[in-house]
Write a protein that holds these residues in place. Structure first.
Motif, mmCIF file in Angstrom:
data_model
loop_
_atom_site.group_PDB
_atom_site.id
_atom_site.type_symbol
_atom_site.label_atom_id
_atom_site.label_comp_id
_atom_site.label_asym_id
_atom_site.label_seq_id
_atom_site.Cartn_x
_atom_site.Cartn_y
_atom_site.Cartn_z
ATOM 1 N N MET A 1 0.924 -1.005 -0.152
ATOM 2 C CA MET A 1 -0.193 0.210 -0.053
ATOM 3 C C MET A 1 0.599 1.623 0.422
ATOM 4 S SD MET A 1 -2.663 1.352 3.084
ATOM 5 C CE MET A 1 -4.091 -0.136 2.730
ATOM 6 N N SER A 2 0.346 2.596 -0.874
ATOM 7 C CA SER A 2 1.067 3.710 -0.900
ATOM 8 C C SER A 2 0.504 4.073 0.166
ATOM 9 C CB SER A 2 1.013 4.274 -2.657
ATOM 10 O OG SER A 2 1.482 5.923 -2.446
ATOM 11 N N LEU A 3 1.268 4.871 1.203
ATOM 12 C CA LEU A 3 0.925 5.878 1.967
ATOM 13 C C LEU A 3 1.659 7.589 1.974
ATOM 14 C CD1 LEU A 3 0.379 3.920 5.397
ATOM 15 C CD2 LEU A 3 -1.476 4.876 3.789
ATOM 16 N N ARG A 4 1.003 8.353 2.152
ATOM 17 C CA ARG A 4 1.070 9.487 2.162
ATOM 18 C C ARG A 4 0.930 9.952 3.515
ATOM 19 N NH1 ARG A 4 1.286 14.003 -2.918
ATOM 20 N NH2 ARG A 4 3.020 12.026 -3.636
ATOM 21 N N ILE A 5 2.287 10.359 5.121
ATOM 22 C CA ILE A 5 1.924 10.370 5.600
ATOM 23 C C ILE A 5 2.126 11.640 6.568
ATOM 24 C CG2 ILE A 5 2.592 9.931 8.268
ATOM 25 C CD1 ILE A 5 2.667 6.610 7.038
ATOM 26 N N ALA A 6 2.328 12.604 6.771
ATOM 27 C CA ALA A 6 2.256 14.090 7.060
ATOM 28 C C ALA A 6 2.427 14.417 8.719
ATOM 29 C CB ALA A 6 1.009 15.135 6.509
ATOM 30 N N ILE A 231 12.693 -1.970 7.553
ATOM 31 C CA ILE A 231 11.317 -0.440 6.906
ATOM 32 C C ILE A 231 11.872 0.566 6.223
ATOM 33 C CG2 ILE A 231 9.490 -2.219 7.938
ATOM 34 C CD1 ILE A 231 8.734 0.897 9.041
ATOM 35 N N ALA A 232 13.214 1.545 6.635
ATOM 36 C CA ALA A 232 13.257 2.082 6.024
ATOM 37 C C ALA A 232 13.491 2.496 4.943
ATOM 38 C CB ALA A 232 14.982 3.038 6.422
ATOM 39 N N SER A 233 13.453 1.032 4.049
ATOM 40 C CA SER A 233 13.615 1.181 2.755
ATOM 41 C C SER A 233 12.581 1.681 2.177
ATOM 42 C CB SER A 233 14.267 -0.111 1.260
ATOM 43 O OG SER A 233 13.895 -1.267 2.207
ATOM 44 N N THR A 234 11.044 0.877 2.500
ATOM 45 C CA THR A 234 10.031 1.816 2.035
ATOM 46 C C THR A 234 9.626 2.386 2.013
ATOM 47 O OG1 THR A 234 9.000 1.186 4.381
ATOM 48 C CG2 THR A 234 9.165 -0.946 3.219
ATOM 49 N N ALA A 235 10.520 3.492 2.060
ATOM 50 C CA ALA A 235 10.081 5.720 2.002
ATOM 51 C C ALA A 235 10.397 5.366 1.123
ATOM 52 C CB ALA A 235 10.815 5.427 3.197
ATOM 53 N N THR A 236 9.631 6.167 0.119
ATOM 54 C CA THR A 236 10.332 6.540 -1.165
ATOM 55 C C THR A 236 10.238 8.300 -1.302
ATOM 56 O OG1 THR A 236 8.087 6.991 -1.747
ATOM 57 C CG2 THR A 236 9.241 4.506 -1.958
ATOM 58 N N ALA A 237 10.238 8.428 -0.962
ATOM 59 C CA ALA A 237 10.626 10.211 -0.362
ATOM 60 C C ALA A 237 9.861 10.705 0.605
ATOM 61 C CB ALA A 237 9.525 11.070 -1.537
ATOM 62 N N LEU A 238 10.439 11.869 0.706
ATOM 63 C CA LEU A 238 10.519 13.047 2.625
ATOM 64 C C LEU A 238 10.629 14.556 1.428
ATOM 65 C CD1 LEU A 238 9.573 13.339 4.788
ATOM 66 C CD2 LEU A 238 11.931 13.952 5.654
ATOM 67 N N PRO A 255 5.196 22.233 7.672
ATOM 68 C CA PRO A 255 5.511 20.360 7.673
ATOM 69 C C PRO A 255 6.359 19.297 6.352
ATOM 70 C CG PRO A 255 3.531 21.430 6.096
ATOM 71 C CD PRO A 255 4.110 21.985 6.680
ATOM 72 N N LEU A 256 6.173 18.360 7.034
ATOM 73 C CA LEU A 256 6.648 17.373 5.997
ATOM 74 C C LEU A 256 6.371 16.779 5.890
ATOM 75 C CD1 LEU A 256 9.528 16.211 8.761
ATOM 76 C CD2 LEU A 256 9.455 18.269 7.472
ATOM 77 N N VAL A 257 5.975 15.792 4.962
ATOM 78 C CA VAL A 257 5.382 14.591 3.772
ATOM 79 C C VAL A 257 6.432 13.396 3.615
ATOM 80 C CG1 VAL A 257 3.750 13.738 2.252
ATOM 81 C CG2 VAL A 257 3.651 16.252 3.285
ATOM 82 N N ALA A 258 5.869 12.077 4.106
ATOM 83 C CA ALA A 258 6.428 11.494 3.389
ATOM 84 C C ALA A 258 6.161 10.424 3.484
ATOM 85 C CB ALA A 258 6.866 10.518 5.103
ATOM 86 N N GLU A 259 6.491 9.895 2.181
ATOM 87 C CA GLU A 259 5.768 8.666 1.153
ATOM 88 C C GLU A 259 6.131 7.610 1.577
ATOM 89 O OE1 GLU A 259 5.794 9.576 -2.666
ATOM 90 O OE2 GLU A 259 5.289 11.830 -1.701
ATOM 91 N N PHE A 260 5.479 5.812 1.636
ATOM 92 C CA PHE A 260 5.977 4.901 2.013
ATOM 93 C C PHE A 260 5.667 3.692 1.302
ATOM 94 C CE2 PHE A 260 6.790 7.347 6.224
ATOM 95 C CZ PHE A 260 7.914 6.144 6.415
ATOM 96 N N ASP A 261 5.810 2.808 0.452
ATOM 97 C CA ASP A 261 5.084 2.168 0.000
ATOM 98 C C ASP A 261 4.707 0.478 1.234
ATOM 99 O OD1 ASP A 261 4.253 2.744 -2.179
ATOM 100 O OD2 ASP A 261 6.701 2.377 -3.154
ATOM 101 N N LEU A 262 3.760 0.382 2.115
ATOM 102 C CA LEU A 262 3.513 -0.108 2.612
ATOM 103 C C LEU A 262 3.435 -1.702 2.764
ATOM 104 C CD1 LEU A 262 4.513 1.807 6.037
ATOM 105 C CD2 LEU A 262 5.747 0.557 5.209
#
Length: 262
Positions: A1-6, A231-238, A255-262
């Protein structure tokens, strides 16, 4: 699942709901972690946040001070809240993501103005908070993301002037050592510096005292997103959304916006 977490120290959610509205308009946020909400749970502006698409709320509020919240467009399982000071301050909340990863939202005490625990109890409180967090982190056995306002800028490139701020709370050697101990206790990966390596400068906070924050650019990187090493490799952007510091009635943090493929 692709998630965008702020993650955002909003500096009063009731005073700045318009900032959340602009953030959501500009970025497709799945989960929003807020610090310094400054309101009790029953006063949280749920209706305004629901209108922005957030349907699930995990709150740890406190009137006028502190307070953290996790807002989500997808269901999340509440996990626990820690009180690392045993004084009732609302500074941590955790939820479990659909993947099983635990998401921790933390607001570390600022520590007052004098970097001496004998002269300034708030500074000692901050160091003790970090020490207890480190003990907790060292025993952590599950994949996790920890983020929020850590109130420490660890690298020389995380502040506008390393030498000038060595005696200023948020960048003193004792605070940097405490944050380093916390990071190393679980081998956390600092995603801010994974995507923007030193020596590039990176700030997330600019004081209200500056008449023109952009011209002076006296920033500090106080806000962080860390991930467990597995799981650090699942982060695709910050993304650090620096333009938000110029939005109407801004927070002093961006704000910080982190993108993950989890």
């Amino acid at each position: 699942m692709s998630l965008r977490i702020a993650s955002w120290n909003i500096n009063s959610i009731r005073a700045r709901p318009h900032l959340i509205q602009q953030l959501v308009a500009d970025h497709d946020i799945d989960i929003l972690c807020l610090q310094e909400t400054k309101c009790e749970d029953n006063a949280f502006p749920r209706a305004a946040m629901e209108a922005l698409g957030f349907r699930h709320f995990n709150l740890a509020g406190q009137r006028m001070h502190h307070g953290v919240a996790i807002l989500s467009k997808l269901p999340l399982e509440p996990v626990y809240r820690y009180d690392w000071q045993a004084n009732g301050e609302a500074r941590h909340i955790a939820v479990r993501l659909p993947s099983g990863v635990v998401l921790h939202n933390v607001y570390v005490p600022a520590g007052g103005d004098i970097p001496d625990r004998a002269l300034n109890p708030k500074f000692g409180q901050k160091l003790d908070f970090l020490s207890r967090m480190t003990d907790w982190s060292g025993a952590l056995g599950e994949s996790s993301i920890i983020l929020g306002d850590f109130n420490i800028a660890p690298h020389p490139e995380d502040v506008w002037n390393h030498k000038a701020l060595l005696d200023v709370v948020s960048h003193t050697p004792v605070e940097v050592e405490a944050l380093t101990n916390l990071r190393e206790s679980h081998n956390w990966v600092d995603l801010g510096r994974r995507f923007v390596p030193v020596p590039e400068r990176l700030y997330t906070w600019w004081s209200y005292r500056a008449s023109d924050w952009q011209a002076s650019n006296r920033g500090r990187r106080l806000d962080h997103v860390w991930a467990s090493p597995d799981i650090a490799s699942t982060a695709t952007a910050l993304h650090t959304l620096v333009p938000a510091r110029s939005w109407e009635r801004p927070s002093d943090h961006v704000p910080l916006v982190a993108e993950f493929d989890l």
